[in-house]
Motif scaffolding. Structure first.
Motif, PDB file in Angstrom:
ATOM      1  N   GLY A  12       0.786  -1.226   0.000  1.00 62.61           N
ATOM      2  CA  GLY A  12       0.000   0.000   0.000  1.00 62.61           C
ATOM      3  C   GLY A  12       0.819   1.277   0.000  1.00 62.61           C
ATOM      4  N   VAL A  13       2.132   1.177  -0.192  1.00 63.06           N
ATOM      5  CA  VAL A  13       2.982   2.366  -0.177  1.00 63.06           C
ATOM      6  C   VAL A  13       2.560   3.337  -1.282  1.00 63.06           C
ATOM      7  N   GLY A  14       2.596   4.632  -0.973  1.00 62.86           N
ATOM      8  CA  GLY A  14       2.263   5.668  -1.953  1.00 62.86           C
ATOM      9  C   GLY A  14       3.522   6.362  -2.432  1.00 62.86           C
ATOM     10  N   PHE A  15       3.542   6.708  -3.714  1.00 65.66           N
ATOM     11  CA  PHE A  15       4.720   7.322  -4.319  1.00 65.66           C
ATOM     12  C   PHE A  15       4.394   8.704  -4.871  1.00 65.66           C
ATOM     13  N   GLY A  16       5.282   9.668  -4.632  1.00 72.59           N
ATOM     14  CA  GLY A  16       5.194  10.960  -5.292  1.00 72.59           C
ATOM     15  C   GLY A  16       5.791  10.845  -6.686  1.00 72.59           C
ATOM     16  N   GLU A  17       5.492  11.819  -7.530  1.00 64.66           N
ATOM     17  CA  GLU A  17       6.104  11.854  -8.864  1.00 64.66           C
ATOM     18  C   GLU A  17       7.611  12.018  -8.710  1.00 64.66           C
ATOM     19  N   PRO A  18       8.406  11.402  -9.585  1.00 60.82           N
ATOM     20  CA  PRO A  18       9.865  11.503  -9.463  1.00 60.82           C
ATOM     21  C   PRO A  18      10.355  12.957  -9.501  1.00 60.82           C
ATOM     22  N   ALA A  19      11.377  13.250  -8.726  1.00 66.09           N
ATOM     23  CA  ALA A  19      12.052  14.546  -8.779  1.00 66.09           C
ATOM     24  C   ALA A  19      13.120  14.455  -9.860  1.00 66.09           C
ATOM     25  N   HIS A  52       2.372   3.306   6.041  1.00 72.02           N
ATOM     26  CA  HIS A  52       1.195   2.950   6.832  1.00 72.02           C
ATOM     27  C   HIS A  52       0.548   4.183   7.442  1.00 72.02           C
ATOM     28  N   ASP A  53      -0.775   4.195   7.455  1.00 72.74           N
ATOM     29  CA  ASP A  53      -1.560   5.249   8.106  1.00 72.74           C
ATOM     30  C   ASP A  53      -1.227   6.656   7.604  1.00 72.74           C
ATOM     31  N   GLY A  54      -0.777   6.764   6.355  1.00 71.04           N
ATOM     32  CA  GLY A  54      -0.487   8.069   5.769  1.00 71.04           C
ATOM     33  C   GLY A  54       0.771   8.738   6.282  1.00 71.04           C
ATOM     34  N   VAL A  55       1.656   7.979   6.912  1.00 68.45           N
ATOM     35  CA  VAL A  55       2.893   8.537   7.459  1.00 68.45           C
ATOM     36  C   VAL A  55       3.877   8.832   6.327  1.00 68.45           C
ATOM     37  N   ASP A  56       4.497  10.002   6.390  1.00 72.06           N
ATOM     38  CA  ASP A  56       5.516  10.394   5.405  1.00 72.06           C
ATOM     39  C   ASP A  56       6.829   9.695   5.724  1.00 72.06           C
ATOM     40  N   THR A  57       6.938   8.467   5.279  1.00 71.07           N
ATOM     41  CA  THR A  57       8.134   7.670   5.520  1.00 71.07           C
ATOM     42  C   THR A  57       9.359   8.355   4.924  1.00 71.07           C
ATOM     43  N   LEU A  88      20.613  15.340   8.518  1.00 73.25           N
ATOM     44  CA  LEU A  88      19.793  15.698   7.363  1.00 73.25           C
ATOM     45  C   LEU A  88      18.502  14.896   7.488  1.00 73.25           C
ATOM     46  N   PHE A  89      17.453  15.570   7.936  1.00 69.62           N
ATOM     47  CA  PHE A  89      16.157  14.929   8.128  1.00 69.62           C
ATOM     48  C   PHE A  89      15.498  14.642   6.780  1.00 69.62           C
ATOM     49  N   PHE A  90      14.767  13.510   6.714  1.00 71.09           N
ATOM     50  CA  PHE A  90      14.106  13.146   5.458  1.00 71.09           C
ATOM     51  C   PHE A  90      12.752  12.473   5.648  1.00 71.09           C
ATOM     52  N   GLY A  91      12.327  12.206   6.859  1.00 74.20           N
ATOM     53  CA  GLY A  91      11.049  11.532   7.086  1.00 74.20           C
ATOM     54  C   GLY A  91      10.676  11.561   8.553  1.00 74.20           C
ATOM     55  N   ASP A  92       9.466  11.095   8.850  1.00 72.52           N
ATOM     56  CA  ASP A  92       9.019  11.098  10.247  1.00 72.52           C
ATOM     57  C   ASP A  92       8.138   9.889  10.527  1.00 72.52           C
ATOM     58  N   ASN A  93       7.726   9.792  11.784  1.00 74.20           N
ATOM     59  CA  ASN A  93       6.889   8.665  12.202  1.00 74.20           C
ATOM     60  C   ASN A  93       5.419   9.052  12.339  1.00 74.20           C
ATOM     61  N   GLY A  94       5.082  10.290  12.031  1.00 75.46           N
ATOM     62  CA  GLY A  94       3.705  10.747  12.165  1.00 75.46           C
ATOM     63  C   GLY A  94       3.362  11.236  13.555  1.00 75.46           C
ATOM     64  N   THR A 136       7.661  -2.547   7.103  1.00 80.26           N
ATOM     65  CA  THR A 136       7.252  -3.896   7.516  1.00 80.26           C
ATOM     66  C   THR A 136       6.328  -3.833   8.717  1.00 80.26           C
ATOM     67  N   ASP A 137       6.744  -3.113   9.737  1.00 84.34           N
ATOM     68  CA  ASP A 137       5.962  -3.066  10.966  1.00 84.34           C
ATOM     69  C   ASP A 137       4.778  -2.138  10.832  1.00 84.34           C
ATOM     70  N   GLY A 138       5.032  -0.935  10.364  1.00 85.73           N
ATOM     71  CA  GLY A 138       3.945  -0.004  10.155  1.00 85.73           C
ATOM     72  C   GLY A 138       3.507   0.776  11.373  1.00 85.73           C
ATOM     73  N   GLY A 139       3.957   0.394  12.558  1.00 81.99           N
ATOM     74  CA  GLY A 139       3.586   1.160  13.732  1.00 81.99           C
ATOM     75  C   GLY A 139       4.426   2.422  13.826  1.00 81.99           C
ATOM     76  N   ASP A 140       3.916   3.441  14.471  1.00 75.64           N
ATOM     77  CA  ASP A 140       4.680   4.688  14.541  1.00 75.64           C
ATOM     78  C   ASP A 140       5.862   4.602  15.491  1.00 75.64           C
ATOM     79  N   ASP A 141       5.983   3.493  16.212  1.00 78.84           N
ATOM     80  CA  ASP A 141       7.127   3.310  17.100  1.00 78.84           C
ATOM     81  C   ASP A 141       7.920   2.047  16.759  1.00 78.84           C
ATOM     82  N   TRP A 142       8.002   1.716  15.484  1.00 77.92           N
ATOM     83  CA  TRP A 142       8.702   0.505  15.019  1.00 77.92           C
ATOM     84  C   TRP A 142      10.160   0.467  15.447  1.00 77.92           C
ATOM     85  N   TYR A 143      10.752   1.591  15.712  1.00 77.88           N
ATOM     86  CA  TYR A 143      12.189   1.716  15.988  1.00 77.88           C
ATOM     87  C   TYR A 143      12.527   1.600  17.470  1.00 77.88           C
ATOM     88  N   ARG A 144      11.539   1.394  18.302  1.00 79.91           N
ATOM     89  CA  ARG A 144      11.813   1.331  19.755  1.00 79.91           C
ATOM     90  C   ARG A 144      12.113  -0.049  20.211  1.00 79.91           C
TER      91      ARG A 144
END
Length: 144
Positions: A12-19, A52-57, A88-94, A136-144
């Motif tokens: 279900g991953v969403g993709f932006g148009e290529p830069a 997952h859940d519209g998070v900007d991975t 250099l930040f590039f994404g977040d967990n929502g 894979t996990d999709g939870g907003d705290d997958w990294y803990r």
């Protein structure tokens, strides 16, 4: 390559148009530093990934530039947090935590900045590892 990796991990991953290369070059000029090659490669296939859940991975290039310039230059952050110059930040967990490459010294590892306590810690060995783990996990705290 990046689309295949992410789709295999989360269909279900969403993709932006290529830069394009000109957009990346303009972003690097605004930032005053090059983007990591893995990130440039991904942005060339998809300008941002929504998990997952519209998070900007992975944020779109415009947001990468805006967020980093904000974190590097907003003087009010100096009273609250350690300096962000090396990241250099590039994404977040929502939920407020953000993911970053370490730029000084340059390395492929991905770190999370946890906004509640200003901690920064390792979460993935490179962008591919980050994408697989976070999608894979999709939870907003997958990294803990």
């Amino acid at each position: 390559m990046w689309r295949e990796i992410t789709r295999r991990t989360f269909s279900g991953v969403g993709f932006g148009e290529p830069a394009d290369a000109a957009e990346v070059a303009a972003a690097e000029r605004r930032l005053g530093r090059p983007l990591p090659s893995e990130l440039v490669s991904l942005l060339g296939e998809a300008d941002g990934l929504v998990g997952h859940d519209g998070v900007d991975t992975v944020w779109p290039l415009r947001q990468i530039v805006e967020q980093n310039l904000l974190f590097w230059t907003d003087h009010s952050f100096a009273d609250l947090y350690m300096p962000f110059d090396a990241l250099l930040f590039f994404g977040d967990n929502g939920g407020g935590d953000q993911f970053a490459f370490v730029r000084t010294p340059a390395r492929p590892d991905i770190f999370v900045w946890e906004h509640e306590d200003d901690s920064r810690r390792w979460v993935a060995r490179d962008l591919r590892d980050y994408l697989v783990r976070s999608l894979t996990d999709g939870g907003d705290d997958w990294y803990r």
